[in-house]
Design an enzyme around this catalytic site. Structure first.
Site, PDB file in Angstrom:
ATOM      1  N   GLU A  45     114.417  26.993 101.785  1.00  0.00           N
ATOM      2  CA  GLU A  45     113.111  27.525 101.388  1.00  0.00           C
ATOM      3  C   GLU A  45     113.010  28.993 101.799  1.00  0.00           C
ATOM      4  O   GLU A  45     113.341  29.351 102.930  1.00  0.00           O
ATOM      5  CB  GLU A  45     111.998  26.706 102.038  1.00  0.00           C
ATOM      6  CG  GLU A  45     110.605  27.300 101.998  1.00  0.00           C
ATOM      7  CD  GLU A  45     110.096  27.556 100.596  1.00  0.00           C
ATOM      8  OE1 GLU A  45     109.449  28.605 100.397  1.00  0.00           O
ATOM      9  OE2 GLU A  45     110.345  26.724  99.699  1.00  0.00           O
ATOM     10  N   ARG A 197      90.621  31.110  92.729  1.00  0.00           N
ATOM     11  CA  ARG A 197      90.586  29.802  93.377  1.00  0.00           C
ATOM     12  C   ARG A 197      90.160  29.986  94.827  1.00  0.00           C
ATOM     13  O   ARG A 197      90.519  30.970  95.483  1.00  0.00           O
ATOM     14  CB  ARG A 197      91.933  29.086  93.295  1.00  0.00           C
ATOM     15  CG  ARG A 197      93.065  29.826  93.950  1.00  0.00           C
ATOM     16  CD  ARG A 197      94.381  29.053  93.811  1.00  0.00           C
ATOM     17  NE  ARG A 197      95.486  29.818  94.373  1.00  0.00           N
ATOM     18  CZ  ARG A 197      95.820  29.845  95.650  1.00  0.00           C
ATOM     19  NH1 ARG A 197      95.113  29.131  96.516  1.00  0.00           N
ATOM     20  NH2 ARG A 197      96.823  30.574  96.092  1.00  0.00           N
ATOM     21  N   TYR A 234      85.708  20.578  92.092  1.00  0.00           N
ATOM     22  CA  TYR A 234      85.829  19.181  92.491  1.00  0.00           C
ATOM     23  C   TYR A 234      86.027  19.086  93.997  1.00  0.00           C
ATOM     24  O   TYR A 234      86.517  20.020  94.632  1.00  0.00           O
ATOM     25  CB  TYR A 234      86.955  18.465  91.745  1.00  0.00           C
ATOM     26  CG  TYR A 234      88.333  19.062  91.868  1.00  0.00           C
ATOM     27  CD1 TYR A 234      89.188  18.717  92.917  1.00  0.00           C
ATOM     28  CD2 TYR A 234      88.810  19.960  90.904  1.00  0.00           C
ATOM     29  CE1 TYR A 234      90.463  19.241  93.010  1.00  0.00           C
ATOM     30  CE2 TYR A 234      90.076  20.492  90.989  1.00  0.00           C
ATOM     31  CZ  TYR A 234      90.909  20.129  92.038  1.00  0.00           C
ATOM     32  OH  TYR A 234      92.170  20.657  92.119  1.00  0.00           O
ATOM     33  N   ASP A 317     108.120  23.495  88.211  1.00  0.00           N
ATOM     34  CA  ASP A 317     107.888  24.770  87.528  1.00  0.00           C
ATOM     35  C   ASP A 317     109.167  25.528  87.229  1.00  0.00           C
ATOM     36  O   ASP A 317     109.184  26.378  86.334  1.00  0.00           O
ATOM     37  CB  ASP A 317     106.963  25.647  88.371  1.00  0.00           C
ATOM     38  CG  ASP A 317     105.504  25.217  88.283  1.00  0.00           C
ATOM     39  OD1 ASP A 317     105.206  24.344  87.444  1.00  0.00           O
ATOM     40  OD2 ASP A 317     104.676  25.737  89.041  1.00  0.00           O
TER      41      ASP A 317
END
Length: 701
Positions: A45, A197, A234, A317
């Site tokens: 990573e 967001r 939500y 993705d």
């Protein structure tokens, strides 16, 4: 080829060495799934996970189904259920309200709204813990600069090379690994929209009289629509936080938005972009802390022709970036991980990885691309007046379990690769295990199986026996002239049968000796003709009829074996039709008797196969009809008599009974009862090992 054991194959072959590039949701899901198969995983990573993105995520039933199989239960870390959907116009007029609490019961798994960080932490813990199968290592702050699919090598920025049997490219929309697959050297592009967001504590909305109307219900997702922009809100984290995704034309926030998720956004700009929305909504947006707002451009990408190349597979993705309009990006990545693990069970050899990844691509390509297209359509501006079947989209997305789907595709792939496998109804379950093959198509070994055969040979009418030849009788004749002929009733008990788990069964048949069949080319074969063979177990009856063409039917067979006698009683549901007695048994030297039923060295067994064509309109028409020949010298297993007992006295009696007593057998038993017995030629019992699988039986021409 790996054998099937439950869902996946198992083998004693070594674990694969797997290198996963990217430790996002897709990469960690793949690590867990591949570890469960027993493989050794090394995750690379680029980030240090020091500043993880804070946002919520949809875990729809299709994603939850996979996660729960991986041991991840979102409710355990605060995810709440999605129970209601409400839609408003930008001015605050309610257009639709759907209670989902009942409709969600149609899905096998729950629909959750989770905090992304909580999900990521749960995946990371499960992927790297020391419990369970396989092993895993997570290496952070490691930037990948190159991938070689042929050798399975990943190169890091510091020059380190990591080699594996499999590379999983899970490195996101700006994937390095994607460039290594044919046709993958393409870049994502802006979809014309950007998104703010952020998270807001739910109590802030509850404590405000103006905004509290938007948070009256737990698990409620709310959308406000304008023609070219929308706000999606939500709850998450046990309904304690409200997650906002505010999608709008990207030219209005060009200066702030970028292609990464961690671009800082500005509250004033957010309020400006939505300035013509309902004031109550603006008041709700204003509760966001300016420093918590992120903004990014929504990216799309053309479909790449390949998801895999040699030892490299892409997922998430890296393979198919998603627009957020259906909340399926993470879900499809999780599905990818499941499919990848299914086609690579423990026992997969390194040289098999390439072909397995082609199967992975076949499994995932169509579904992933279709959901991508659904997401594009769902995100269209309302002014475009695109007809959208949201119920159809939802059913397609949610009504899918990738573990079950991929497992079946993997089974079917394996079945196609089994050479000359026997298939029998019901074919949905794959090749039928039987006396000639395992479920995986591997031949059975009957060398250690045992048999006991008791036979009574008798002299009878050639004409009556000849009447049991197949109708038409072309090519059939007796080897010797005369009005008498010979036949035997022979009963065999088989045991130690691998295909029956070490158990066995009984069969009894009429064998007509000295029969010849002349083929169309003029050549002749000779042996014993078998017009009927009764067996006491369904499985060999079905396999012998369909695979071999043997004339098998059911009867009960009871054996009474004593030191000097052997008795057989046959019947159907309590109606006894046959008694066969061999008495005064005396053991003889096996070398003095070859053990054959006829008493002679038969070349083989002749029979006749007839399978009717289906459908009432096809009555009397055969789907398959031919002479069957089983040549003994072609058998792979030769029976080996160990003991032979000759009978001092032998007899049999057949009672035809009537149609009520033998409703399905009377037409056969009555014919057997017609056989005149001119003389009992002898009886014997042969015990031995080695049971042929009769795989040599087949059409004679």
């Amino acid at each position: 080829m790996t054998t099937l054991n439950g869902a996946n194959g198992t083998s004693s072959s070594p674990a694969l060495k797997v290198v996963i590039v990217g430790a996002g949701i897709g990469g960690l899901s793949a690590a867990i799934a591949l570890r469960k198969e027993g493989h050794d995983v090394h995750i690379v990573e680029q980030s240090a996970f020091a500043h993880e993105a804070g946002a919520a995520i949809h875990l729809a039933p299709n994603a939850n189904g996979v996660l729960r199989r991986l041991g991840i239960f979102a409710e355990s870390f605060g995810a709440n259920t999605m129970d209601k959907l409400v839609e408003y116009t930008f001015s605050g007029e309610q257009q639709r309200s759907l209670d989902l609490s009942e409709s969600n019961k149609q899905w096998q798994h729950p629909w959750h709204l989770a905090h992304r960080i909580d999900l990521h932490n749960a995946l990371k813990a499960a992927a790297t813990n020391s419990i369970g199968n396989g092993s895993a290592r997570l290496q952070t702050s490691s930037v990948v600069t190159g991938v070689d699919p042929a050798s399975g090598t990943v190169t890091l920025k510091d020059g380190t090379h990591i080699q594996g049997d499999l590379i999983v490219g899970a490195d996101g929309v700006h994937s390095i690994t994607r460039k290594a697959v044919p046709g993958g050297n393409i870049r994502p592009f802006g979809a014309g929209k950007s998104a703010f967001r952020f998270l807001v504590p739910r109590k802030l909305a509850e404590n405000d009289a103006v905004t509290q109307k938007f948070v009256q219900n737990d698990g409620e997702l709310v959308i406000w629509y304008a023609n070219d922009r929308r706000i999606v809100m939500y709850p998450t984290s046990n309904n304690t936080y409200l997650n906002f995704v505010c999608i709008h034309p990207d030219e209005e926030t060009e200066e702030q938005s970028g292609e990464n998720w961690d671009q800082a956004g500005d509250l004033n700009l957010l309020l400006k972009v939505y300035s013509n929305f309902d004031p109550a909504v603006l008041r709700l947006l204003s509760k966001a802390e300016s420093g918590s707002i992120k903004i990014w451009k929504l990216l799309d990408m053309d479909i790449i022709p390949n998801l895999a190349s040699e030892r490299l597979a892409l997922l998430g993705d890296a393979a198919h970036p998603f627009l957020p309009h259906q909340g399926q990006g993470a879900g499809v990545a999780i599905e990818d991980a499941a499919a990848l693990a299914v086609v690579l069970p423990l026992g997969t050899r390194p040289d098999e990885v390439g072909e397995r990844l082609k199967l992975y691509q076949d499994i995932r390509m169509e579904r992933a691309n279709r959901i991508q297209e659904h997401s594009r359509l769902a995100g269209r501006d309302r002014s475009e007046q695109v007809k959208i079947d949201m119920y159809g989209f939802t059913n397609f997305n949610f009504g899918h379990d990738e573990y079950d789907n991929a497992t079946q595709r993997f089974r079917e792939w394996q079945w196609k690769r089994m050479p000359k496998s026997y298939w029998r109804m019901p074919i949905a379950f794959g090749p039928m295990p039987g006396p000639r093959q395992t479920h995986q198509g591997i031949p059975r070994d009957g060398t250690q199986s045992t048999f006991t055969t008791a036979s009574i040979k008798f002299k009878t009418s050639r004409t009556v026996l000849q009447n049991l030849f197949p109708p038409g009788r072309r090519g059939w004749r007796f080897k010797h002239p005369g009005t008498i002929a010979y036949a035997s009733f022979s009963q065999t008990t088989l045991n130690g049968m691998h295909w029956l788990g070490g158990s066995g069964y009984h069969h009894i048949g009429l064998y007509i000796h000295g029969v010849e069949y002349e083929k169309k080319d003029g050549s002749v074969v000779s042996g014993s003709y078998l017009p009927i063979l009764f067996e006491s177990l369904t499985d060999p009856i079905v396999s012998g009829r369909e695979e071999l063409g043997m004339p098998k039917l059911y009867t009960s067979v009871d054996i009474y074996r004593r030191s000097k006698s052997y008795r057989v009683r046959t019947g159907w549901q309590g109606a006894l039709w046959g008694e066969f007695h061999l008495d005064n048994l005396a053991e003889v030297d096996p070398s003095t008797d070859q053990g054959a039923i006829s008493g002679e060295a038969d070349d083989g067994i002749l029979a006749y196969k007839y399978i009717p064509k289906s459908g009432s309109q096809n009555k009397g028409i055969a789907a398959e009809e031919h002479v069957v020949w089983d040549e003994f010298k072609a058998a792979t297993t030769t029976p080996r008599p160990r003991k032979i007992y000759k009978a001092g006295k032998a007899k049999f009696q057949i009672d035809a009974l009537n149609w009520e007593e033998l409703p399905t057998l009377h037409h056969i038993i009555s014919r057997l009862a017609e056989l005149p017995v001119y003389e009992i030629m002898g009886g014997k019992v042969v015990e031995g090992t080695g049971v042929p699988d009769v795989s040599t039986a087949g059409p004679i021409e």
